[in-house]
Design a protein around this motif. Sequence first.
Motif, PDB file in Angstrom:
ATOM      1  N   ASP A   1       2.339   0.354  -6.060  1.00 29.88           N
ATOM      2  CA  ASP A   1       1.895  -0.962  -5.591  1.00 29.88           C
ATOM      3  C   ASP A   1       2.217  -2.052  -6.611  1.00 29.88           C
ATOM      4  OD1 ASP A   1       0.902   0.264  -3.352  1.00 29.88           O
ATOM      5  OD2 ASP A   1      -1.202   0.163  -3.954  1.00 29.88           O
TER       6      ASP A   1
ATOM      7  N   ASP B   1       0.863  -1.180   0.000  1.00 32.56           N
ATOM      8  CA  ASP B   1       0.000   0.000   0.000  1.00 32.56           C
ATOM      9  C   ASP B   1       0.899   1.230   0.000  1.00 32.56           C
ATOM     10  OD1 ASP B   1      -2.045   1.786   0.106  1.00 32.56           O
ATOM     11  OD2 ASP B   1      -2.755   1.228   2.107  1.00 32.56           O
ATOM     12  N   THR B   2       1.445   1.555  -1.179  1.00 34.35           N
ATOM     13  CA  THR B   2       2.376   2.676  -1.312  1.00 34.35           C
ATOM     14  C   THR B   2       1.664   4.011  -1.490  1.00 34.35           C
ATOM     15  OG1 THR B   2       2.511   2.497  -3.727  1.00 34.35           O
ATOM     16  CG2 THR B   2       4.017   1.123  -2.438  1.00 34.35           C
ATOM     17  N   GLY B   3       0.376   3.965  -1.757  1.00 37.28           N
ATOM     18  CA  GLY B   3      -0.376   5.190  -1.986  1.00 37.28           C
ATOM     19  C   GLY B   3      -0.645   5.488  -3.444  1.00 37.28           C
ATOM     20  N   THR B   4       0.016   4.750  -4.352  1.00 37.71           N
ATOM     21  CA  THR B   4      -0.237   4.914  -5.785  1.00 37.71           C
ATOM     22  C   THR B   4      -0.339   3.542  -6.438  1.00 37.71           C
ATOM     23  OG1 THR B   4       2.083   4.911  -6.514  1.00 37.71           O
ATOM     24  CG2 THR B   4       1.153   7.023  -5.811  1.00 37.71           C
TER      25      THR B   4
ATOM     26  N   ARG C   1      -9.203   5.625  -5.199  1.00 34.30           N
ATOM     27  CA  ARG C   1      -8.446   6.872  -5.327  1.00 34.30           C
ATOM     28  C   ARG C   1      -8.745   7.591  -6.641  1.00 34.30           C
ATOM     29  NH1 ARG C   1      -3.984   3.588  -3.157  1.00 34.30           N
ATOM     30  NH2 ARG C   1      -3.373   3.218  -5.323  1.00 34.30           N
TER      31      ARG C   1
ATOM     32  N   ARG D   1      -8.130  -0.419  -4.344  1.00 25.69           N
ATOM     33  CA  ARG D   1      -7.660   0.834  -3.745  1.00 25.69           C
ATOM     34  C   ARG D   1      -7.456   1.906  -4.813  1.00 25.69           C
ATOM     35  NH1 ARG D   1      -3.012  -2.146  -0.145  1.00 25.69           N
ATOM     36  NH2 ARG D   1      -4.354  -2.874   1.570  1.00 25.69           N
ATOM     37  N   ALA D   2      -6.948   1.491  -5.977  1.00 26.49           N
ATOM     38  CA  ALA D   2      -6.718   2.447  -7.064  1.00 26.49           C
ATOM     39  C   ALA D   2      -8.035   3.027  -7.568  1.00 26.49           C
ATOM     40  CB  ALA D   2      -5.961   1.779  -8.206  1.00 26.49           C
TER      41      ALA D   2
ATOM     42  N   GLU E   1      -7.792   6.468  -9.653  1.00 28.19           N
ATOM     43  CA  GLU E   1      -6.698   6.292 -10.613  1.00 28.19           C
ATOM     44  C   GLU E   1      -7.108   5.480 -11.833  1.00 28.19           C
ATOM     45  OE1 GLU E   1      -2.522   5.815  -8.983  1.00 28.19           O
ATOM     46  OE2 GLU E   1      -3.701   5.084  -7.273  1.00 28.19           O
TER      47      GLU E   1
END
Length: 200
Positions: free
Chosen positions: A82, A75-78, A142, A138-139, A144
Amino acid sequence: MAGPPRRRGAELEQAILHAVIDELTEAGYAGLTMDRVAARAGTNKNAIYRRWPNRAALALAAYRELIGADREPPDTGTLRGDVMELLRGANGHLSTPIIGRTVRALLGAAADDPDLMAQLRDSVIDAGSGLWLTVLGRAVARGEVPPEAIHPRVATVAIALLRNEYVTRGTTSVPDDVLVEIVDEVYLPLLRGRHATVVD
Protein backbone atom coordinates in the motif's frame (compact mmCIF):
# COMPACT_ATOMS: atom_id res chain seq x y z
CA MET A 1 -28.14 35.91 -32.48
CA ALA A 2 -28.10 34.58 -28.90
CA GLY A 3 -24.78 33.82 -27.29
CA PRO A 4 -23.87 30.59 -25.55
CA PRO A 5 -25.89 29.77 -22.43
CA ARG A 6 -24.51 31.24 -19.23
CA ARG A 7 -22.68 28.71 -17.10
CA ARG A 8 -23.29 28.54 -13.37
CA GLY A 9 -22.30 26.54 -10.32
CA ALA A 10 -20.12 23.49 -10.79
CA GLU A 11 -19.97 23.91 -14.57
CA LEU A 12 -18.49 27.39 -14.27
CA GLU A 13 -16.09 26.32 -11.53
CA GLN A 14 -14.79 23.49 -13.70
CA ALA A 15 -14.27 25.89 -16.61
CA ILE A 16 -12.32 28.25 -14.34
CA LEU A 17 -10.15 25.49 -12.86
CA HIS A 18 -9.38 24.07 -16.29
CA ALA A 19 -8.43 27.57 -17.43
CA VAL A 20 -6.08 27.84 -14.43
CA ILE A 21 -4.49 24.51 -15.32
CA ASP A 22 -3.94 25.68 -18.89
CA GLU A 23 -2.43 28.96 -17.67
CA LEU A 24 -0.13 27.16 -15.23
CA THR A 25 1.00 24.87 -18.04
CA GLU A 26 1.86 27.82 -20.27
CA ALA A 27 3.11 30.46 -17.83
CA GLY A 28 3.70 28.80 -14.46
CA TYR A 29 2.57 30.21 -11.13
CA ALA A 30 4.56 33.44 -11.58
CA GLY A 31 2.59 34.24 -14.73
CA LEU A 32 -0.83 33.32 -13.35
CA THR A 33 -3.24 36.28 -13.31
CA MET A 34 -6.96 36.57 -12.65
CA ASP A 35 -7.38 38.53 -15.88
CA ARG A 36 -5.87 35.77 -18.04
CA VAL A 37 -7.85 33.05 -16.26
CA ALA A 38 -11.10 34.98 -16.67
CA ALA A 39 -10.45 35.54 -20.36
CA ARG A 40 -9.60 31.91 -20.99
CA ALA A 41 -12.62 30.66 -19.01
CA GLY A 42 -14.96 33.07 -20.78
CA THR A 43 -16.11 34.73 -17.58
CA ASN A 44 -15.26 37.81 -15.49
CA LYS A 45 -12.95 38.34 -12.54
CA ASN A 46 -15.85 38.87 -10.15
CA ALA A 47 -17.01 35.30 -10.78
CA ILE A 48 -13.55 34.09 -9.81
CA TYR A 49 -13.15 36.28 -6.73
CA ARG A 50 -16.54 35.15 -5.42
CA ARG A 51 -15.10 31.63 -5.21
CA TRP A 52 -11.39 32.17 -4.56
CA PRO A 53 -10.03 35.28 -2.78
CA ASN A 54 -6.63 35.33 -4.47
CA ARG A 55 -4.49 33.57 -7.03
CA ALA A 56 -2.86 31.34 -4.39
CA ALA A 57 -6.24 29.91 -3.40
CA LEU A 58 -7.10 29.55 -7.08
CA ALA A 59 -3.86 27.72 -7.87
CA LEU A 60 -4.37 25.42 -4.90
CA ALA A 61 -7.88 24.59 -6.06
CA ALA A 62 -6.54 23.76 -9.51
CA TYR A 63 -3.82 21.61 -7.93
CA ARG A 64 -6.41 19.61 -6.01
CA GLU A 65 -8.40 19.21 -9.22
CA LEU A 66 -5.27 17.89 -10.95
CA ILE A 67 -4.37 15.28 -8.35
CA GLY A 68 -7.91 14.14 -7.63
CA ALA A 69 -8.18 14.92 -3.93
CA ASP A 70 -10.95 12.39 -3.33
CA ARG A 71 -9.09 9.30 -4.58
CA GLU A 72 -9.45 6.01 -2.73
CA PRO A 73 -6.55 4.51 -0.76
CA PRO A 74 -4.91 1.38 -2.19
CA ASP A 75 -5.60 -2.01 -0.61
CA THR A 76 -2.94 -4.48 -1.76
CA GLY A 77 -3.19 -6.64 1.34
CA THR A 78 0.16 -5.58 2.83
CA LEU A 79 1.40 -2.36 4.39
CA ARG A 80 4.49 -2.24 2.20
CA GLY A 81 2.44 -2.76 -0.95
CA ASP A 82 0.00 0.00 0.00
CA VAL A 83 2.78 2.43 0.95
CA MET A 84 4.73 1.79 -2.25
CA GLU A 85 1.59 2.33 -4.32
CA LEU A 86 0.80 5.60 -2.54
CA LEU A 87 4.37 6.84 -2.87
CA ARG A 88 4.70 5.86 -6.52
CA GLY A 89 1.38 7.54 -7.29
CA ALA A 90 2.51 10.73 -5.57
CA ASN A 91 5.83 10.60 -7.39
CA GLY A 92 4.00 10.22 -10.68
CA HIS A 93 1.96 13.33 -9.94
CA LEU A 94 4.89 15.43 -8.75
CA SER A 95 7.09 14.45 -11.69
CA THR A 96 4.64 15.83 -14.26
CA PRO A 97 5.82 19.29 -15.35
CA ILE A 98 2.71 21.23 -14.39
CA ILE A 99 2.14 19.69 -10.94
CA GLY A 100 5.79 19.66 -9.96
CA ARG A 101 6.37 23.22 -11.13
CA THR A 102 3.21 24.45 -9.41
CA VAL A 103 4.02 22.83 -6.07
CA ARG A 104 7.62 24.10 -6.10
CA ALA A 105 6.48 27.61 -7.00
CA LEU A 106 3.82 27.65 -4.29
CA LEU A 107 6.21 26.35 -1.63
CA GLY A 108 8.80 28.95 -2.67
CA ALA A 109 6.27 31.79 -2.54
CA ALA A 110 4.99 30.62 0.84
CA ALA A 111 8.33 31.33 2.54
CA ASP A 112 7.35 35.03 2.76
CA ASP A 113 3.58 34.63 2.94
CA PRO A 114 2.10 33.17 6.16
CA ASP A 115 -1.42 33.09 4.70
CA LEU A 116 -0.25 31.13 1.67
CA MET A 117 1.69 28.75 3.91
CA ALA A 118 -1.46 28.11 5.95
CA GLN A 119 -3.41 27.34 2.77
CA LEU A 120 -0.60 25.12 1.51
CA ARG A 121 -0.55 23.18 4.76
CA ASP A 122 -4.24 22.41 4.40
CA SER A 123 -4.30 21.77 0.65
CA VAL A 124 -0.89 20.36 -0.25
CA ILE A 125 1.31 19.56 2.73
CA ASP A 126 -1.33 17.76 4.81
CA ALA A 127 -3.53 16.79 1.87
CA GLY A 128 -3.91 13.03 1.63
CA SER A 129 -3.14 12.34 5.30
CA GLY A 130 -6.48 10.54 5.48
CA LEU A 131 -5.25 8.07 2.84
CA TRP A 132 -2.16 7.26 4.87
CA LEU A 133 -4.13 6.92 8.10
CA THR A 134 -6.55 4.53 6.39
CA VAL A 135 -3.67 2.41 5.14
CA LEU A 136 -2.12 2.37 8.61
CA GLY A 137 -5.45 1.45 10.20
CA ARG A 138 -5.67 -1.61 7.95
CA ALA A 139 -2.07 -2.54 8.79
CA VAL A 140 -2.85 -2.35 12.51
CA ALA A 141 -5.89 -4.58 12.00
CA ARG A 142 -3.66 -7.13 10.21
CA GLY A 143 -1.12 -6.98 13.04
CA GLU A 144 1.67 -5.54 10.87
CA VAL A 145 2.30 -2.49 13.05
CA PRO A 146 1.32 -1.46 16.60
CA PRO A 147 -1.69 0.83 17.17
CA GLU A 148 0.70 3.66 18.13
CA ALA A 149 1.68 3.88 14.46
CA ILE A 150 -1.61 5.67 13.77
CA HIS A 151 -0.55 9.28 14.23
CA PRO A 152 -1.05 12.01 11.56
CA ARG A 153 2.52 13.30 11.74
CA VAL A 154 4.00 9.81 11.60
CA ALA A 155 1.62 8.69 8.86
CA THR A 156 2.83 11.33 6.40
CA VAL A 157 6.59 10.93 6.95
CA ALA A 158 7.07 9.05 3.66
CA ILE A 159 5.31 11.67 1.54
CA ALA A 160 7.18 14.44 3.38
CA LEU A 161 10.50 12.79 2.50
CA LEU A 162 9.41 12.46 -1.12
CA ARG A 163 8.36 16.11 -1.28
CA ASN A 164 11.71 17.04 0.23
CA GLU A 165 13.48 15.40 -2.71
CA TYR A 166 11.66 17.75 -5.08
CA VAL A 167 11.92 20.94 -3.04
CA THR A 168 15.49 20.77 -1.75
CA ARG A 169 17.18 18.85 -4.56
CA GLY A 170 15.37 20.52 -7.44
CA THR A 171 14.82 17.15 -9.08
CA THR A 172 12.14 16.61 -11.72
CA SER A 173 11.62 12.93 -10.91
CA VAL A 174 12.63 10.71 -8.01
CA PRO A 175 14.09 7.30 -8.99
CA ASP A 176 12.19 4.25 -7.80
CA ASP A 177 15.17 3.00 -5.78
CA VAL A 178 14.93 6.16 -3.67
CA LEU A 179 11.25 5.44 -3.02
CA VAL A 180 12.16 1.90 -1.94
CA GLU A 181 14.83 3.32 0.37
CA ILE A 182 12.35 5.75 1.93
CA VAL A 183 9.92 2.91 2.59
CA ASP A 184 12.29 0.13 3.67
CA GLU A 185 14.96 2.11 5.50
CA VAL A 186 12.92 4.88 7.12
CA TYR A 187 9.15 4.55 7.02
CA LEU A 188 8.50 0.89 7.86
CA PRO A 189 11.15 0.76 10.64
CA LEU A 190 9.64 3.93 12.13
CA LEU A 191 6.14 2.47 12.15
CA ARG A 192 7.19 -0.91 13.52
CA GLY A 193 9.23 0.73 16.26
CA ARG A 194 6.37 2.83 17.59
CA HIS A 195 5.23 1.95 21.09
CA ALA A 196 3.10 3.44 23.83
CA THR A 197 4.75 6.21 25.84
CA VAL A 198 4.75 5.50 29.55
CA VAL A 199 4.26 8.60 31.72
CA ASP A 200 5.26 8.31 35.38
